[in-house]
Structures are given as C-alpha cells and as structure tokens.
Design a protein around this motif. Structure first.
Motif, PDB file in Angstrom:
ATOM      1  N   ASP A  73      50.371  61.509 -83.607  1.00 36.69           N
ATOM      2  CA  ASP A  73      50.230  60.882 -84.926  1.00 36.69           C
ATOM      3  C   ASP A  73      48.840  61.141 -85.495  1.00 36.69           C
ATOM      4  OD1 ASP A  73      50.295  59.344 -87.187  1.00 36.69           O
ATOM      5  OD2 ASP A  73      51.278  57.631 -86.219  1.00 36.69           O
ATOM      6  N   PRO A  74      48.772  61.833 -86.654  1.00 38.93           N
ATOM      7  CA  PRO A  74      47.452  62.147 -87.215  1.00 38.93           C
ATOM      8  C   PRO A  74      46.635  60.910 -87.629  1.00 38.93           C
ATOM      9  CG  PRO A  74      49.216  62.742 -88.754  1.00 38.93           C
ATOM     10  CD  PRO A  74      49.864  62.390 -87.443  1.00 38.93           C
ATOM     11  N   VAL A  75      47.268  59.749 -87.755  1.00 41.27           N
ATOM     12  CA  VAL A  75      46.463  58.567 -88.107  1.00 41.27           C
ATOM     13  C   VAL A  75      45.671  58.066 -86.888  1.00 41.27           C
ATOM     14  CG1 VAL A  75      48.107  57.862 -89.879  1.00 41.27           C
ATOM     15  CG2 VAL A  75      48.196  56.750 -87.652  1.00 41.27           C
ATOM     16  N   ARG A  76      45.971  58.613 -85.719  1.00 41.18           N
ATOM     17  CA  ARG A  76      45.284  58.269 -84.464  1.00 41.18           C
ATOM     18  C   ARG A  76      45.281  56.769 -84.235  1.00 41.18           C
ATOM     19  NH1 ARG A  76      40.108  60.845 -84.690  1.00 41.18           N
ATOM     20  NH2 ARG A  76      39.667  59.612 -82.826  1.00 41.18           N
ATOM     21  N   ARG A  77      46.433  56.292 -83.807  1.00 35.08           N
ATOM     22  CA  ARG A  77      46.572  54.859 -83.604  1.00 35.08           C
ATOM     23  C   ARG A  77      46.627  54.511 -82.121  1.00 35.08           C
ATOM     24  NH1 ARG A  77      52.334  56.329 -84.344  1.00 35.08           N
ATOM     25  NH2 ARG A  77      53.256  55.338 -82.510  1.00 35.08           N
ATOM     26  N   THR A  78      46.493  53.220 -81.862  1.00 40.11           N
ATOM     27  CA  THR A  78      46.542  52.707 -80.505  1.00 40.11           C
ATOM     28  C   THR A  78      47.867  51.966 -80.343  1.00 40.11           C
ATOM     29  OG1 THR A  78      44.202  52.328 -80.748  1.00 40.11           O
ATOM     30  CG2 THR A  78      45.253  51.266 -78.876  1.00 40.11           C
ATOM     31  N   VAL A  88      56.891  57.528 -84.885  1.00 39.99           N
ATOM     32  CA  VAL A  88      56.119  58.756 -84.697  1.00 39.99           C
ATOM     33  C   VAL A  88      55.336  58.581 -83.388  1.00 39.99           C
ATOM     34  CG1 VAL A  88      54.282  60.209 -85.651  1.00 39.99           C
ATOM     35  CG2 VAL A  88      55.879  59.027 -87.192  1.00 39.99           C
TER      36      VAL A  88
END
Ligand SMILES: Cc1cc2nc3c(=O)[nH]c(=O)nc-3n(C[C@H](O)[C@H](O)[C@H](O)COP(=O)(O)OP(=O)(O)OC[C@H]3O[C@@H](n4cnc5c(N)ncnc54)[C@H](O)[C@@H]3O)c2cc1C
Ligand code: FES
Lengths: 114, 475
Positions: free
Chosen positions: A11-16, A6
């Motif tokens: 990405d709605p989890v807001r990752r790095t 994704v």
C-alpha cells in the motif's frame, strides 16, 4: 472473488496494521484497527449481512451513512450503520432482519436475527 | 464586546473554508461534523489507527488541505466537534439563527445545543442512483461508496468491477479502484459522445479558469488509458443479475434521451458494479431552517443563496454542494465567502473579489457539467413492474405507478402511506427524489419542490438520548 483490503505491504500510503477481533453472529472475525464494521465485514469476504422485508440480502450501498442498507446490531445496540461505526476489539456484531408487515398494519423496525 | 459565534456544519471543502474565513474575520467558530476526521467526501482521510506515512498519495491538493486543517483545528477560537451530528435545527426567534441540536457519538450519544449568531450549513451531497432491475443486490454500490471505501479504508469493493452512470465523478472512482488493485472491466457513461464533447469543450476559457479540476480529469483519463480500461459513451447499465449477489450486469446502448437501443444489450461478468447518476444535495437541514430552494423539478432542487451565500433564512448561510454540484474548488470558494459574511467580516474586504470570482467560475463549470451529463428523460424505460424503487420498503415500480394514477392517492403523503416508498429506515434519502420525479411524470400533482427533502430529524435519535438533559455548549 470478493472485496478485499489493499495489502499493507504494497500500500503506497504506508500504513500500519493492528488486528481487531470481533464476532459476527458468534463467529470470530479479524480485521484491522480503524476499519469501520462495514469495511471489516467486506474485507472478510462478506457482502451481505441484513435482509430486506422480502428476505432479500443486503450489505453496503452508499458507504456514507445515508441509505441505511448496512444496519447491524453491535453489542446489543440495534440499527447501527456499519459504514459509520469503527470496529472495536471484542465487538459482538449480529446481523439484522426486517420483519414483514404485522397483521395490524404497523411495521416493526429492524430487529435482531434470532 | 463579545465575539460573534459562527457554527459551521460540515467539515468538507466548503465547511473548512467557511471556518477558516470566519476565524480570519475574528469570529468564534464551532465546527461540527458527524465524521471523526475533517475533509468531507473529497478529502476523505484515513483512520488515525492506520498511521499512514504517505496519506497524500490518494489526494489532489493535499498540502493546501493539510495546512488549512491544521490552521483551523489548532486555532484558539475554534471548537472542533468531531463525530457529532446535527440532528435538528430549531428557531426560537424568527430574526435570529436557529438553535443547533447536536448528538455526539457514543451509546447513548451525548446531546447538546449550540446557540450561534450565524450558521453556515455545508452538509454536502450523496450519490444519486436511478433504480434498475437488480440494483438492490449485494455488490451493487454507489460510486461514492466505492470511493469512500478505497480512499478512506483501503478496501476495494470487488475483484472485477464495472463503473457506470453519468458524470466526471465516474473517472476518479475507476482510478481509485485500479489503484486499490481491482480490475475495472469497463466504465459506462450514459451520456453520448457528442453531448459530452459539446458540454466540456464549449467556451474553453471557462475550463482554463478551473485548471485544477481540468488537470485532475486529464490525469484520470490518462490513468484509465494506461490500464486499457474501456470508457464507453452512450451505454448504461440496465440490469444487475446474480444469485444473492451481483454476478453480471446487462448494459445497453442508450440514445440521447436514455431510451434503450433494442438489441444492443450485452452481458459483462463482474463481482461488483459502482453506479452514480450525479448527486443529491443533503437539504434536510436547510429545509428545516426554512431556507427557500430553487429549481422547479424534483431532481434539480438546491438551496437559494445571494451573492454573500446568505439563504432566505435570517442568519443562515449555505455553501458547497447544497447550492449546486460544482466540485471541491467551487465549494471552497463558496465556503470562504459564506464564512466571512457569517462572521460579520467587512463586505469591502479585498480578497472577497477574488473569492467571488472563483465561486462564479466554479458555478459556470458546474453548469457545463450539468449540460454535458443530464439524466435522460426516458430512463424509466429500464424499469419493470417488479423493479424495486424504494430500497428500504421494496416498493416496486408498479405500485408507485398505480398510486400516481389513482385519484385517491394523488397526494404525495397519501401515496407514501399506500406504497410505503420513503417510509423505511433511510426516510426517502435514496428514493424520494426518484419517486417525486416518477410521480410528476405520471401526472400526480407534487407542487412542493422541497417535499422530498422535508425530514425534520436529520439524523436518527434514540428516545433515551432525547430524554437525557442536553448540554449547553456555549451558554
Ligand atoms: C461518497 C462520496 C465520495 C466523493 N468523493 C469524491 C472524490 O474523490 N473526488 C471528487 O472530486 N469529488 C468527490 N465527491 C464529490 C464531493 O461531494 C465534492 O466534490 C465535495 O466534497 C463537496 O464538498 P462539500 O464541502 O460541499 O461537501 P462534503 O465534502 O460532502 O462535506 C460535507 C460534510 O458535512 C458532514 N455532514 C453532513 N450532514 C451532517 C450533519 N447532519 N451533521 C454533521 N455533519 C454533517 C459530512 O460528514 C461531511 O463531512 C464525492 C461525493 C460523495 C457523496
Ligand atoms: S451503506 Fe448506506 S448507510 Fe451504510
């Protein structure tokens, strides 16, 4: 098309994302830190990296370390379950084959592709 | 007086609740899980390295879970052994809980021994997948694998995916795939409409007691409807085809017994298919600990527990999917009851009444699900002579059938050597239950229901790791 990651931007989890570079049978492949080797291989468009006794191609099946379909060797260590090992920068991943039965009836374990 | 030492194996919903309750009851707890992060299959967490700001968007009940994880892991009487697998249990004293042999991640792994006063085993389950022609092709995944990759890594297993099998678990899998950007071509539920409706809607007060679970199911159904994903009842995937990878599936209408309705076959182009026909409990540690099992048929064997979640084996408690497939809320309730008793908590404690009730409601719910989604007896009709049954050894249906019918190989162990089914790297984890079921059908005597789960080593150990001295974790 194939499996994919994704995109971080949507990405709605807001990752790095931090890149991780490994080699697969000598070829350079990039993934992101935290991915399992299975996740990294899938996201790079690979679906299969092992062959069964007949030579049929295999990749991930159970995803949780139970089916042993995803075995690879990592830095020379054999029979690593790709779905359970996080990729580390610089890992040398190589694909594995199952050899057909030996003439003496003793089946060899999975071994590295030559 | 020294405190009781409770070892909890598995940090899923059941194990975390057990650890929490055991700590509340005053015990010292060692929580062991082969995964790096707690949560098990239900609360599969993203890797630390992703530094996700909003991990909760992928989870039901995240806040309560997060509070519990913090409370347990930060407790000064809790030792958390992450990335550590239990590979064997060994009983030195028949009256006491067995020694727990663990192996930490690494190369070579660090081997250690734990000596608990009581043990709570909560290792969960894995997907059950019935074989069908082509199920070994790359691109065929278990439903759980798709879920694990989407929830735990943000990888979507395909562009255009079919989800097939039986049970309510197909719904969250399809929703996760949509959420991760895949197109879900169709969801195929093999159970017929009448059966599902009867199973789910009978005795509605039981559903009300499982409000959390019911709400979850409703939200999944709504999400699938919004995305206009066809949800077809009474249809099963009976073949996967493609050149070195899945390119299409063949599905067919099936009757209540899962026999194929001739002429109803249909081809759907997909690049992945996710299949699940329920779950198989991970019983190897329980069988190794000598716990009695219940359930007479190979495909429905669970560990037997009493009202306190105690197994037949002294000092060994069990919780979660190993006692029956009932979902996360029931697993949590069972875990709490198990942990409390394992810690020697007062049997008259007030909260126990509510916990027991929750557990019993969860079990009733599980009974309903099982009744709505049984595996139809005629599924072997999908198999052809050359269909792979054991994925590791590629033993085919013809050889399994021949061994079951041959007087020389009627004994399960001999048949195993003859067909090699179950002797590959997974040691029968994927095929043993299926092979036992096929053999029982074909008339071969397989008396021992626990046999498919007899695996003295629960995890592979290298000889070098065995040779290295074990570390005493708790002296
Ligand atoms: C791949 C998969 C994905 C799932 N996803 C969902 C979902 O999204 N939603 C849903 O409602 N249900 C899901 N389920 C169903 C799920 O099994 C239950 O709802 C719930 O997680 C069961 O809780 P549990 O505590 O019994 O087991 P689990 O959550 O499975 O936890 C068991 C834990 O034990 C650990 N373990 C097992 N063996 C060992 C060992 N030998 N040594 C050390 N640790 C060990 C495992 O690593 C795991 O963390 C999934 C099941 C599977 C197989
Ligand atoms: S995919 Fe099953 S063990 Fe890795």
């Amino acid at each position: 098309m194939s499996p994919r990651l994704v995109p971080a931007g949507s990405d709605p989890v807001r990752r790095t994302e931090r890149p991780v570079a490994v080699t697969v049978d000598g070829e350079a492949v990039t993934g992101i830190a935290g991915q399992t080797i299975a996740g990294l291989l899938l996201a790079s468009g690979r679906r299969a990296w092992r062959t069964g006794p007949s030579g049929a191609r295999r990749g991930v099946f159970c995803g949780i370390g139970v089916c042993f379909d995803c075995l690879v060797s990592v830095n020379g260590e054999q029979d690593v379950r790709a779905c359970r090992r996080r990729a580390a920068d610089g890992d040398a991943v190589s694909t594995q084959n199952r050899r057909p039965p030996e003439a003496d009836g003793i089946r060899q374990g999975p071994e590295e592709a030559s | 007086m020294s405190r009781r030492h409770v070892v909890v194996v598995g940090a899923g919903p059941a194990g975390l609740a057990a650890a929490d309750a055991a700590l509340a009851a005053g015990a010292r707890v060692t929580l062991v899980d082969s995964a790096e992060r707690p949560g098990g299959q239900y609360h599969r967490m993203l890797p630390d390295a992703y530094e996700a700001a909003n991990p909760e968007v992928l989870h039901h009940g995240w806040a309560a879970f997060d509070r519990r994880v913090r409370r347990v892991l930060a407790h000064d009487r809790c030792t958390w052994l992450a990335g550590t697998s239990v590979w064997a249990l060994e009983r030195e004293d028949p009256a006491r809980a067995p020694l727990v042999h663990v192996l930490g991640e690494g190369s070579p792994g660090r081997r250690g021994v734990l000596t608990p006063d009581a043990l709570v085993l909560a290792p969960g389950a894995h997907d059950r997948v019935l074989p069908f022609p082509g199920w070994e092709l790359p691109g065929v995944f278990t439903a759980g694998a798709a879920q694990a990759l989407a929830k735990g890594e943000r990888v979507a297993v395909g562009e255009r995916v079919a989800v097939a099998g039986t049970g309510p678990f197909l719904l969250p899998v399809a929703v996760s795939l949509l959420e991760a950007g895949s197109q879900v071509a169709e969801v195929l539920e093999a159970a017929g409409g009448a059966r599902v409706t009867r199973g789910w809607l009978r005795r509605p007060w039981e559903l009300a007691a499982q409000a959390g679970k019911t709400g979850e199911l409703v939200s999944y159904t709504a999400a699938l409807a919004r995305a206009r994903v066809p949800y077809l009842l009474g249809r099963a995937v009976v073949e996967a085809r493609g050149d070195g990878r899945v390119e299409e599936i063949v599905s067919a209408r099936v009757r209540a017994d899962w026999s194929v309705v001739p002429g109803s076959e249909r081809v759907t182009a997909v690049d992945a298919v996710c299949v699940g026909h329920g779950f198989t409990p991970r019983l190897e540690l329980l069988v190794a600990a000598g716990c009695a099992v219940r359930g007479g048929t190979p495909d429905a064997v669970f560990v037997q527990v009493d009202d306190d979640q105690l197994t037949s084996s002294p000092g060994v408690y069990a919780a979660g999917e190993v006692t029956g497939i009932a979902g996360a809320p029931a697993s949590r309730a069972e875990g709490a009851v198990a942990g409390w008793h394992a810690a020697g908590g007062a049997p008259s404690a007030r909260p126990l009444t509510a916990l027991r009730r929750g557990r019993d409601q969860g079990r009733a719910f599980a009974g309903r699900l099982a009744a709505a989604h049984p595996i139809g007896r005629e599924w072997p009709g999908w198999l052809r002579d050359d269909t792979v049954v054991c994925r590791c050894e590629e033993s085919d249906y013809a050889s399994v059938r021949a061994a079951a019918g041959d007087p020389a190989t009627t004994e399960a162990r001999v048949a195993k050597l003859g067909t090699r089914a179950g002797l590959g790297p997974c040691q029968g984890r994927m095929c043993a239950v299926t092979v036992a079921e096929l053999r029982a059908r074909l008339g071969a005597p397989d008396a021992d229901a626990a046999a498919p789960h007899r695996r003295p080593l629960a995890e592979p150990v290298r000889l070098g790791e065995l040779a290295a001295p074990a570390r005493e974790y708790d002296g």
